[in-house]
Write a protein that holds these residues in place. Structure first.
Motif, PDB file in Angstrom:
ATOM      1  N   ASP A   1      -7.514   1.345  -4.524  1.00  0.00           N
ATOM      2  CA  ASP A   1      -7.102   0.049  -3.991  1.00  0.00           C
ATOM      3  C   ASP A   1      -8.175  -0.464  -3.034  1.00  0.00           C
ATOM      4  OD1 ASP A   1      -5.887  -1.842  -2.041  1.00  0.00           O
ATOM      5  OD2 ASP A   1      -4.080  -1.487  -3.239  1.00  0.00           O
TER       6      ASP A   1
ATOM      7  N   ASP B   1      -7.084  -0.679   0.670  1.00  0.00           N
ATOM      8  CA  ASP B   1      -6.947   0.639   1.288  1.00  0.00           C
ATOM      9  C   ASP B   1      -8.314   1.238   1.606  1.00  0.00           C
ATOM     10  OD1 ASP B   1      -4.257   0.358   1.082  1.00  0.00           O
ATOM     11  OD2 ASP B   1      -3.976   1.808  -0.549  1.00  0.00           O
TER      12      ASP B   1
ATOM     13  N   ILE C   1      -0.309   3.954   1.196  1.00  0.00           N
ATOM     14  CA  ILE C   1      -0.841   4.755   2.314  1.00  0.00           C
ATOM     15  C   ILE C   1      -0.489   4.146   3.666  1.00  0.00           C
ATOM     16  CG2 ILE C   1      -2.932   5.712   3.352  1.00  0.00           C
ATOM     17  CD1 ILE C   1      -4.224   5.521   0.572  1.00  0.00           C
ATOM     18  N   TYR C   2      -0.721   2.859   3.788  1.00  0.00           N
ATOM     19  CA  TYR C   2      -0.614   2.218   5.090  1.00  0.00           C
ATOM     20  C   TYR C   2       0.606   1.306   5.165  1.00  0.00           C
ATOM     21  CZ  TYR C   2      -5.475   3.670   5.033  1.00  0.00           C
ATOM     22  OH  TYR C   2      -6.626   4.403   4.907  1.00  0.00           O
TER      23      TYR C   2
ATOM     24  N   TYR D   1       0.143  10.347   4.862  1.00  0.00           N
ATOM     25  CA  TYR D   1       0.098  10.178   3.403  1.00  0.00           C
ATOM     26  C   TYR D   1      -0.604  11.360   2.747  1.00  0.00           C
ATOM     27  CZ  TYR D   1      -1.207   8.440  -1.203  1.00  0.00           C
ATOM     28  OH  TYR D   1      -1.393   8.318  -2.558  1.00  0.00           O
TER      29      TYR D   1
ATOM     30  N   SER E   1       0.837  -1.198   0.000  1.00  0.00           N
ATOM     31  CA  SER E   1       0.000   0.000   0.000  1.00  0.00           C
ATOM     32  C   SER E   1       0.870   1.244   0.000  1.00  0.00           C
ATOM     33  CB  SER E   1      -0.900   0.008   1.251  1.00  0.00           C
ATOM     34  OG  SER E   1      -1.568   1.246   1.376  1.00  0.00           O
TER      35      SER E   1
ATOM     36  N   GLU F   1      -2.551   7.315   7.569  1.00  0.00           N
ATOM     37  CA  GLU F   1      -3.375   7.930   6.534  1.00  0.00           C
ATOM     38  C   GLU F   1      -3.159   9.439   6.481  1.00  0.00           C
ATOM     39  OE1 GLU F   1      -8.079   8.594   6.166  1.00  0.00           O
ATOM     40  OE2 GLU F   1      -7.456   6.482   6.167  1.00  0.00           O
TER      41      GLU F   1
ATOM     42  N   GLU G   1      -4.151  -3.960   7.232  1.00  0.00           N
ATOM     43  CA  GLU G   1      -5.466  -4.579   7.077  1.00  0.00           C
ATOM     44  C   GLU G   1      -5.742  -5.593   8.181  1.00  0.00           C
ATOM     45  OE1 GLU G   1      -2.901  -6.748   3.913  1.00  0.00           O
ATOM     46  OE2 GLU G   1      -2.819  -4.966   5.177  1.00  0.00           O
TER      47      GLU G   1
ATOM     48  N   HIS H   1      -9.663   2.250   5.263  1.00  0.00           N
ATOM     49  CA  HIS H   1     -10.180   3.608   5.535  1.00  0.00           C
ATOM     50  C   HIS H   1     -11.610   3.560   6.075  1.00  0.00           C
ATOM     51  CE1 HIS H   1     -11.181   7.858   4.910  1.00  0.00           C
ATOM     52  NE2 HIS H   1     -12.289   7.414   4.348  1.00  0.00           N
TER      53      HIS H   1
ATOM     54  N   THR I   1      -7.623   6.919  -3.516  1.00  0.00           N
ATOM     55  CA  THR I   1      -7.130   5.609  -3.937  1.00  0.00           C
ATOM     56  C   THR I   1      -8.284   4.757  -4.440  1.00  0.00           C
ATOM     57  OG1 THR I   1      -5.964   3.602  -3.224  1.00  0.00           O
ATOM     58  CG2 THR I   1      -7.367   4.690  -1.603  1.00  0.00           C
TER      59      THR I   1
END
Length: 692
Positions: free
Chosen positions: A271, A274, A99-100, A154, A97, A151, A105, A278, A269
């Motif tokens: 994805d 992601d 972002i993370y 990012y 990812s 998050e 997850e 979120h 995003t």
């Protein structure tokens, strides 16, 4: 694998590998979803199965289901924790990812499992289990905050700007330790010196069955000590758009505009993992904020052990943000929680600013959910509740009654309960009574309540036919006596936070009171029953608010039976507490009929004219009308003032009355009006009316 996303809409979605990639799998009903999910061993399979069992547990409050859900949730926690550790040890094999950090997850799955586990623990009848549940809340919060920090960073790096959902919850600066005096009133992990994972320990108790939470999600080299983090500044300035840098509140319109301009994360995003992370973080943070903001005052000391305080507005903004993702479990859950909160709680509060209930937005959300998940009965239940709030009781009964049965008996029980309540408000006593008796075979949580309302319905039928058809009246008296005397067999068996349920205490005392009166007055049990117990129940279930003017006038007619000395020869010598109950219920009807002067006069002359000691001196006393009368006066002052922009002196009087209730000693069924009082106080504070 089946989708996890629509469990609330009778569908489920999951990923077949390390990521959530299968977003368009065929739908399946909950039973099949559970069977399919049981075949998998991934954290997502176990989270999905746990969610299904969790829903069964919280919808039905059945002990065996709660135990099964708790065991499954513990397993889901352990599995998610193990996958998270693997991802951190070898990030190259984890989901990539932008972002993370690696394993985010799985960290989310772990936190969601902890949150659900905490709710089940609090619903358990053990105080110790409840304490462990609150401890899990704290650990889940730490994990969720760390994810939201990733998050936020990012969004800052990419210049996309902060999201006003959960991303902006995180603060870019780590503050010092936060003391209670510094608390902003928001959901905050306050720390103490040398705070660590051992802060909560059950003294002299075996912890062999206590699954210790894994370490807080580290996520990578940028992790900080979350236990030492202060969120005060961020929660004030970033999470709540209505607060300016100097701490002053702006108007509600600015807040609404800020919510509408909330960043849609789908523009950040595409994805699927992601987006899952979120939306899940928004859901969890939102639910935490909401739940902790409406916890009854009686739990405040307990919550202080874990330093949590909620922010209702912030929580609702996060939940609304999560509802954008309607095709996954997070969006569906957020939609259900949002609709349930407004339709089942806020809609029945009396002191609210204009626009406090976003009706257009709620109707749109309900329409979208029903279109997306046409097989789900939960959305039909919410539609019925919305119709009830619109004073369309007949239509609400029709909507729930016409729907086919759900595969979940817990949902069928909820629908039947809602229908039976509405029939009670409509004065369809016999049909209502039969509905509540049916609930007994569908739900094991509160049989005492079902029998009590059924018996009270037959009391009303007895009174209706006592003069016109004595034989029929006597048959109803037999039913009333039968069901009301079953009640004591079913009270005291259930508990909450280690204490007997307030309603069980209430109805148990009522039966004793009427038995004593029958002996003292040398009359039948049904003739010894006091002021209409059905109208009393209608008050505590906010039924008067659902009634139109004709239905309210019928309630006044039913209440008038007690004062009719021809029908009720005992009234002249009736105890003070019964007269106070009658006056309070009549005043409430007057208020909803917009006859405010009459309502106030009735309260002052016939309720507040009694001293608390006088009511307590009655046999098996009802002392609750006095504190509740102060609440009713507060509402009358609010209406007379013209609402939020009305006469300031009258608004102050409203606030003063609410303060009297807040400072009142504990009284029966206070939780039934507690949320109304809390909401009223919050509303008046927003209007600039301070406590004195």
């Amino acid at each position: 694998m089946k989708r996890l996303g629509g469990l609330l809409g009778a569908k489920a979605s999951l990923s077949t590998s390390k990521s959530l990639t299968a977003l368009d799998e065929p739908a399946a009903y909950v039973e099949r979803a559970e069977a399919e999910l049981s075949k998998g061993t991934s954290p997502f399979h176990k989270l999905g199965l746990s969610t299904a069992l969790f829903l069964r547990a919280v919808l039905g409050f059945e002990k065996e289901v709660m135990e099964k859900a708790q065991a499954c949730l513990n397993d889901a926690e352990e599995t998610a924790s193990e996958h998270q550790r693997r991802a951190i040890r070898d990030p190259t094999k984890a989901h990539q990812s932008k972002i993370y950090n690696a394993g985010a997850e799985y960290a989310l799955c772990h936190a969601e499992s902890q949150l659900m586990s905490a709710v089940v623990a609090v619903l358990n009848e053990s105080l110790t289990e409840s304490l462990k549940g609150f401890y899990k809340l704290r650990k889940a919060f730490t994990t969720l905050h760390d994810i939201s920090e990733q998050e936020r960073r990012y969004l800052e790096r990419t210049g996309k700007g902060p999201s006003s959902s959960q991303a902006s919850l995180a603060s870019s600066s780590a503050g010092g330790l936060q003391t209670p005096a510094q608390s902003s009133g928001n959901l905050t992990p306050q720390s103490v010196d040398d705070d660590d994972d051992d802060e909560f320990v059950d003294a002299q108790e075996s912890t062999s069955d206590f699954v210790a939470p894994p370490p807080a999600y580290a996520g990578g080299p940028e992790h900080r000590d979350m236990e030492k983090l202060s969120l005060e500044e961020t929660l004030d300035k970033k999470l709540d758009p209505s607060v300016t840098p100097n701490g002053a509140a702006t108007d509600s319109k600015a807040t609404v505009e800020a919510v509408d301009q909330d960043l849609d994360f789908r523009t950040v995003t595409s994805d699927p993992i992601d987006l899952f992370i979120h939306s899940g973080t928004s859901l969890c943070f939102g639910l935490l904020q909401l739940l902790l903001s409406i916890i009854p005052p009686a739990f405040s000391k307990l919550l202080s052990l874990f330093s949590f305080r909620g922010d209702r507005e912030a929580g609702m903004r996060m939940l609304w943000s999560a509802t954008r993702f309607k095709h996954n479990i997070n969006g569906a859950m957020a939609g259900l929680i949002t609709l349930g909160f407004y339709n089942g709680a806020v809609a029945f509060c009396d002191i609210l600013v204009k626009g406090a209930v976003p009706e257009t937005r709620l109707r749109s959300l309900l329409r979208e959910m029903r279109e997306l998940y046409p097989g789900s009965k939960l959305w039909i239940l919410e539609e019925a509740r919305m119709l009830g709030a619109d004073k369309k009781l007949e239509k609400a009964v029709e909507v729930v009654g016409q729907a086919s049965d759900s595969g979940l008996k817990q949902i069928n029980a909820l629908r039947l309960f809602e229908r039976s309540l509405n029939l009670m408000y409509l004065k369809s006593y016999e049909e209502s009574a039969k509905g509540f008796i049916q609930c007994i075979d569908m739900n094991s949580w509160s049989h005492g309540m079902y029998y009590y309302i059924a018996g009270a319905s037959y009391v009303e039928l007895y009174r209706l036919h006592k003069e016109s058809d004595r034989k029929l009246a006597d048959s109803y008296a037999v039913q009333a006596d039968k069901y009301l005397h079953i009640v004591p067999q079913h009270v005291g068996k259930k508990g909450f936070m280690g204490r007997q349920l307030p309603f069980d205490v209430f109805v148990g005392r009522k039966i004793k009171k009427w038995d004593h009166r029958a002996e003292k007055m040398n009359c039948s049990f049904v003739d010894a029953v006091g002021v209409s117990p059905i109208e009393e129940m209608t008050y505590f279930w906010s039924g008067f608010r659902r009634m139109n003017d004709d239905q309210l006038r019928t309630s006044l007619e039913r209440l008038a039976w007690s004062e009719n000395v021809r029908l009720n020869p005992h009234w002249d010598t009736e105890a003070s507490d019964e007269k106070a109950i009658l006056a309070l219920l009549k005043a409430t009807c007057y208020r909803f009929l917009r006859e405010i002067p009459q309502a106030k006069t009735t309260i002052v002359d016939s309720v507040l004219s009694h001293e608390l000691a006088e009511l307590k001196a009655c046999e098996f006393p009802d002392s609750w009308p006095l504190p509740v009368a102060h609440y009713e006066m507060a509402v009358c002052h609010w209406i007379e003032a013209g609402g939020q922009d009305g006469d300031r002196a009258m608004l102050q009087r409203s606030s003063d009355e609410l303060l009297k209730v807040e400072r009142w000693e504990s009284y029966e069924l206070e939780a039934r009006v507690g949320l109304k009082i809390t909401t009223g106080r919050q509303t008046l504070r927003k209007c600039g009316v301070a406590s004195r």
